[in-house]
Design a protein around this motif. Structure first.
Motif, mmCIF file in Angstrom:
data_model
loop_
_atom_site.group_PDB
_atom_site.id
_atom_site.type_symbol
_atom_site.label_atom_id
_atom_site.label_comp_id
_atom_site.label_asym_id
_atom_site.label_seq_id
_atom_site.Cartn_x
_atom_site.Cartn_y
_atom_site.Cartn_z
ATOM 1 N N LEU A 98 -9.442 -55.911 -51.672
ATOM 2 C CA LEU A 98 -8.686 -56.832 -52.516
ATOM 3 C C LEU A 98 -8.479 -58.125 -51.729
ATOM 4 O O LEU A 98 -8.010 -58.091 -50.585
ATOM 5 N N ASP A 99 -8.832 -59.251 -52.321
ATOM 6 C CA ASP A 99 -8.800 -60.525 -51.614
ATOM 7 C C ASP A 99 -7.504 -61.295 -51.857
ATOM 8 O O ASP A 99 -6.961 -61.277 -52.966
ATOM 9 N N ASP A 100 -7.036 -61.972 -50.812
ATOM 10 C CA ASP A 100 -6.003 -63.010 -50.838
ATOM 11 C C ASP A 100 -4.608 -62.543 -50.465
ATOM 12 O O ASP A 100 -3.828 -63.306 -49.917
ATOM 13 N N GLY A 101 -4.230 -61.309 -50.773
ATOM 14 C CA GLY A 101 -2.895 -60.841 -50.417
ATOM 15 C C GLY A 101 -1.849 -61.056 -51.490
ATOM 16 O O GLY A 101 -0.735 -61.536 -51.212
ATOM 17 N N TYR A 102 -2.171 -60.674 -52.719
ATOM 18 C CA TYR A 102 -1.233 -60.833 -53.834
ATOM 19 C C TYR A 102 -0.187 -59.728 -53.824
ATOM 20 O O TYR A 102 -0.474 -58.571 -53.497
ATOM 21 N N ARG A 103 1.025 -60.076 -54.245
ATOM 22 C CA ARG A 103 2.095 -59.088 -54.296
ATOM 23 C C ARG A 103 1.767 -57.955 -55.269
ATOM 24 O O ARG A 103 2.146 -56.799 -55.039
ATOM 25 N N ASP A 104 1.051 -58.259 -56.341
ATOM 26 C CA ASP A 104 0.741 -57.195 -57.304
ATOM 27 C C ASP A 104 -0.169 -56.126 -56.703
ATOM 28 O O ASP A 104 -0.240 -55.010 -57.207
ATOM 29 N N ASN A 105 -0.869 -56.448 -55.606
ATOM 30 C CA ASN A 105 -1.671 -55.432 -54.928
ATOM 31 C C ASN A 105 -0.799 -54.276 -54.442
ATOM 32 O O ASN A 105 -1.222 -53.114 -54.452
ATOM 33 N N VAL A 106 0.415 -54.606 -54.001
ATOM 34 C CA VAL A 106 1.354 -53.598 -53.534
ATOM 35 C C VAL A 106 2.153 -53.009 -54.696
ATOM 36 O O VAL A 106 2.381 -51.799 -54.763
#
Length: 350
Positions: A98-106
């Motif tokens: 997953l690229d960029d480090g978005y909060r929705d990833n967590v």
């Protein structure tokens, strides 16, 4: 044009799938596995969707993992690298990135990964984590969505983009990104977006705080044994447009800052944007010289045994909003879509 291309690709995939051609050619084209690429994972909230390409919904991710793990094994980027280097081809495998480090990833993706026991790697820009860099394309998206027109000065005169309808917003956004990527340099691109945010009342910091993981949240990923943090440069610049020394600094500083802040040195790198105009052999050579175990592009391709000699130029398979259906991803993973996307090549590097 983008809509037409997407429809043509969908038609091609459906034809290849239902004619049996994808299954017929899979032994030749599917390789030993693939690296899946995600960006946002979050429920769809509506809107014009200028960047909808970069997001999928959690329910789709859940269905996709449930389907794919029946026939393929999910591995970490560490294990994918090890399998490539050692020449293991006993089973096909998938790595999730997953690229960029978005909060929705967590918030939305990680619970799905945990439910399925799937390892994942989040490629992070330290400039996003400390809020010194902006998601300029999302800010441009917000400006276009909120206004009937967007205007700014250029060296050749004032440019006015008509954003009065949904269709014109898409056209204006495409024109803006083309200008930002081809007619001004990386620094001027960011300055332009900051200026537009001031003009049109967009709070850059509030957007970053809402959208991006901060250092405390990234440190909390250490508690998830399935999670790996990788480097994504400091500022998400298009590396091929930078002088060599500055491109190298973006890579090495991202690794060093992540090691300093998180206590672990990342072995894996994702090149920003990753398409041919953004990363070439020069960038691959730099990543190799800096000692990254792997580096991934956004070029569409499967992992092949020959990638053991191109570990810093690995292709990925984009799982995105344009193809948010399990059958599309299944078809892509047969490799049938790789030669048409790469001028007939099935082995993809840079």
């Amino acid at each position: 044009m983008t809509v037409i291309k997407t429809l043509m690709r969908k038609a091609y995939m459906q034809g290849a799938r239902y004619s049996g051609l994808s299954a017929l050619f899979s032994p030749l084209l599917s390789g030993v596995g693939a690296i899946l690429m995600f960006h946002h994972v979050r429920p769809w909230t509506g809107g014009v969707g200028l960047n909808q390409l970069l997001e999928v919904e959690p329910d789709f991710l859940d269905r996709l993992l449930d389907d794919l793990k029946r026939d393929m094994r999910f591995v970490s980027m560490d294990e994918a690298a090890d399998r490539l280097l050692r020449g293991h081809d006993d089973e096909r495998y998938l790595a999730v990135t997953l690229d960029d480090g978005y909060r929705d990833n967590v918030e939305h993706a990680a619970p799905v990964f945990r439910a399925h026991g799937v390892p994942y790697t989040i490629f992070v820009c330290p400039g996003y984590a400390d809020r010194s860099a902006d998601l300029w394309w999302e800010l441009a998206d917000m400006i276009a969505e909120a206004n009937a027109e967007v205007a700014f000065d250029t060296p050749s005169g004032r440019k006015v983009l008509d954003c009065s309808t949904a269709a014109l917003k898409h056209k204006a956004y495409a024109e803006f990104t083309r200008y930002a990527w081809t007619e001004i340099d990386e620094d001027a691109q960011r300055e332009l977006v900051r200026s537009l945010c001031e003009t049109y009342g967009i709070d850059r910091r509030a957007h970053s705080d809402a959208s991006l993981l901060d250092w405390d949240e990234l440190r909390a990923l250490e508690n998830d044994p399935l999670a790996t943090v990788g480097a994504h440069t400091v500022n998400h610049f298009m590396l091929a447009r930078l002088p060599r020394d500055r491109a190298a600094e973006e890579m090495v500083r991202s690794r060093d800052l992540l090691a300093e802040k998180l206590g672990k040195r990342p072995n894996h790198l994702a090149y920003p944007y990753g398409f041919p105009a953004a990363v070439g052999q020069r960038e691959v050579d730099i990543a190799r010289e800096l000692g990254f175990q792997t580096a991934v592009t956004t070029r569409h391709g499967m992992l092949m045994p020959g990638h053991r000699d191109a570990m810093q130029a690995l292709p990925r398979v984009s799982v995105n909003g344009n193809y948010q259906h399990v059958s599309y991803v299944e078809t892509m993973l047969t490799g049938i879509t790789v030669p048409p996307a790469n001028r007939g090549r099935r082995f993809v590097t840079v």
